[in-house]
Design an enzyme around this catalytic site. Structure first.
Site, PDB file in Angstrom:
ATOM      1  CG  ASN A  18      -1.595   1.228   1.327  1.00 36.18           C
ATOM      2  OD1 ASN A  18      -1.833   2.031   0.438  1.00 36.18           O
ATOM      3  ND2 ASN A  18      -2.461   1.384   2.613  1.00 36.18           N
ATOM      4  CD1 TRP A  19       3.791   1.418  -2.800  1.00 33.29           C
ATOM      5  CD2 TRP A  19       3.512   2.551  -4.790  1.00 33.29           C
ATOM      6  NE1 TRP A  19       4.809   1.002  -4.068  1.00 33.29           N
ATOM      7  CE2 TRP A  19       4.463   1.430  -4.991  1.00 33.29           C
ATOM      8  CE3 TRP A  19       3.124   3.365  -5.732  1.00 33.29           C
ATOM      9  CZ2 TRP A  19       4.816   1.198  -6.243  1.00 33.29           C
ATOM     10  CZ3 TRP A  19       3.749   2.969  -7.161  1.00 33.29           C
ATOM     11  CH2 TRP A  19       4.637   1.969  -7.306  1.00 33.29           C
ATOM     12  CE  LYS A  20      -0.118   3.298   4.893  1.00 30.29           C
ATOM     13  NZ  LYS A  20      -0.040   3.463   6.248  1.00 30.29           N
ATOM     14  CG  HIS A 103      -5.835   2.082   5.327  1.00 24.68           C
ATOM     15  ND1 HIS A 103      -5.327   3.048   6.501  1.00 24.68           N
ATOM     16  CD2 HIS A 103      -4.725   1.321   5.340  1.00 24.68           C
ATOM     17  CE1 HIS A 103      -4.144   2.615   6.759  1.00 24.68           C
ATOM     18  NE2 HIS A 103      -3.774   1.813   6.214  1.00 24.68           N
ATOM     19  CD  GLU A 105      -2.581   5.606   6.866  1.00 22.23           C
ATOM     20  OE1 GLU A 105      -2.737   5.858   5.709  1.00 22.23           O
ATOM     21  OE2 GLU A 105      -1.598   5.301   7.557  1.00 22.23           O
ATOM     22  CD  GLU A 175      -3.617  -2.619   7.645  1.00 20.87           C
ATOM     23  OE1 GLU A 175      -2.613  -2.661   6.936  1.00 20.87           O
ATOM     24  OE2 GLU A 175      -4.371  -1.369   7.353  1.00 20.87           O
ATOM     25  N   GLY A 181       2.528   2.089  10.946  1.00 25.63           N
ATOM     26  CA  GLY A 181       3.406   3.395  10.682  1.00 25.63           C
ATOM     27  C   GLY A 181       4.005   3.655  12.023  1.00 25.63           C
ATOM     28  CB  SER A 221       5.173  -1.880  11.863  1.00 24.27           C
ATOM     29  OG  SER A 221       4.940  -0.671  12.283  1.00 24.27           O
ATOM     30  N   GLY A 242       2.788  -1.243   4.280  1.00 25.47           N
ATOM     31  CA  GLY A 242       2.600   0.161   4.050  1.00 25.47           C
ATOM     32  C   GLY A 242       4.044   0.586   3.658  1.00 25.47           C
ATOM     33  N   GLY A 243       4.674   1.319   4.649  1.00 25.39           N
ATOM     34  CA  GLY A 243       6.126   1.701   4.423  1.00 25.39           C
ATOM     35  C   GLY A 243       7.090   0.866   3.953  1.00 25.39           C
TER      36      GLY A 243
HETATM   37  P1  PGA Z   1       2.712   0.391   7.735  1.00 26.09           P
HETATM   38  O1  PGA Z   1       1.421   0.559   6.988  1.00 26.09           O
HETATM   39  O2  PGA Z   1       3.197  -0.993   7.182  1.00 26.09           O
HETATM   40  O3  PGA Z   1       3.739   1.391   7.188  1.00 26.09           O
HETATM   41  O4  PGA Z   1       2.747   0.264   9.197  1.00 26.09           O
HETATM   42  C1  PGA Z   1       0.431  -0.338   6.923  1.00 26.09           C
HETATM   43  C2  PGA Z   1      -0.753   0.053   6.309  1.00 26.09           C
HETATM   44  O5  PGA Z   1      -1.270   1.180   6.725  1.00 26.09           O
HETATM   45  O6  PGA Z   1      -1.330  -0.678   5.599  1.00 26.09           O
END
Ligand code: PGA
Length: 257
Positions: A18-20, A103, A105, A175, A181, A221, A242-243
């Site tokens: 997930n590149w956000k 998600h 966020e 999640e 993050g 993470s 994500g990251g």
């Molecule tokens: P992260 O994000 O791997 O940077 O913790 C995961 C996500 O939000 O899908």
């Protein structure tokens, strides 16, 4: 240490990046061209959720490989006067095959509630886009022993009255909000317990066959260093990254955990 049970080979495995809100077209195409030849030997199906503006270029660059490109959000309406919004059929039109919905966020920063997410899931399924539904508790909810109640509420609220047949393409992502993050990954035991709860809850409401076939990803993470241990848990069928998905070399280590 307790020996973990082998993952049931009957269930599919899916690792999604997930590149956000990162990357330009040039960066995206270079990344996808580097990743595409590597996904064939991956230990799971590989998905990549990119910003709207990159879907078309990423899908074109992924052609000829098994890499699946998708989106990170969409609107619940089929079309209409919704300035700034994107519909499922527009995503399909540019080459998206799946969409991340709910998600944390989006729930936290854009006030998306379970009802809205439910309508999006219904629309995605109707229009032929595979949804990845994200659920998870906050730290406060975990510390006050509300984790399972929250997961149950999110599952019921987001899936609503959709039948197991309609929901067949669904992927679920657990999640925990406190792990996203933050460099604070859930331990494999904590994640396994939550996954097991979700599967048994879904089994009661939507039937054992549906629950046993459902791919449940862990997200929060995920790193090359913890991917293998997470993936060895019996109810962890994939990862949402994500990251650590932003760098092709790092993501490649995760998909080859
Ligand atoms: P992260 O994000 O791997 O940077 O913790 C995961 C996500 O939000 O899908």
């Amino acid at each position: 240490m307790e020996q973990s049970v082998e993952h049931p080979a009957s269930r599919e495995r899916v690792i999604a990046g997930n590149w956000k809100m990162y990357k330009t077209r040039e960066e995206a195409v270079a990344y996808v061209k580097a990743l595409a030849p590597l996904v064939g030997s991956a230990l799971a199906k590989v998905y990549l959720a990119v910003p709207y503006t990159l879907i078309h270029s990423a899908a074109e660059a992924a052609k000829g490989s098994t890499l699946v490109i998708g989106a990170q959000n969409m609107n619940d309406a089929s079309e209409g006067a919704f300035t700034g919004e994107i519909a499922a059929k527009m995503l399909l039109d540019v080459g998206a095959q799946f969409v991340i919905l709910g998600h944390s966020e989006r729930r936290q920063r854009f006030n998306e509630d379970n009802g809205f997410i439910h309508r999006k899931i219904r629309r995605a399924l109707q229009d032929g886009l595979q949804p990845i539904l994200c659920i998870g508790e906050t730290l406060e909810e975990r510390e006050s022993n509300k984790t399972e109640a929250i997961l149950a509420e999110q599952l019921t609220g987001c899936l609503g009255d959709l039948t197991s047949g309609e929901l067949a393409p669904l992927i679920l992502a657990y999640e925990p909000v406190w792990a996203i993050g933050t460099n604070r990954t859930a331990t494999p035991e904590i994640a396994q317990k939550a996954h097991q709860f979700c599967r048994s809850y879904l089994s009661e409401k939507w039937g054992t066959a549906f629950a046993e076939a459902l791919v449940i990803q862990y997200g929060g993470s995920v790193k090359p260093e913890n991917a293998a241990e997470l993936m060895s848990q019996p109810d962890i069928d994939g990862l949402l990254v994500g990251g650590a998905s932003l760098d092709v070399e790092t993501f490649n280590r995760i998909i080859h955990f």
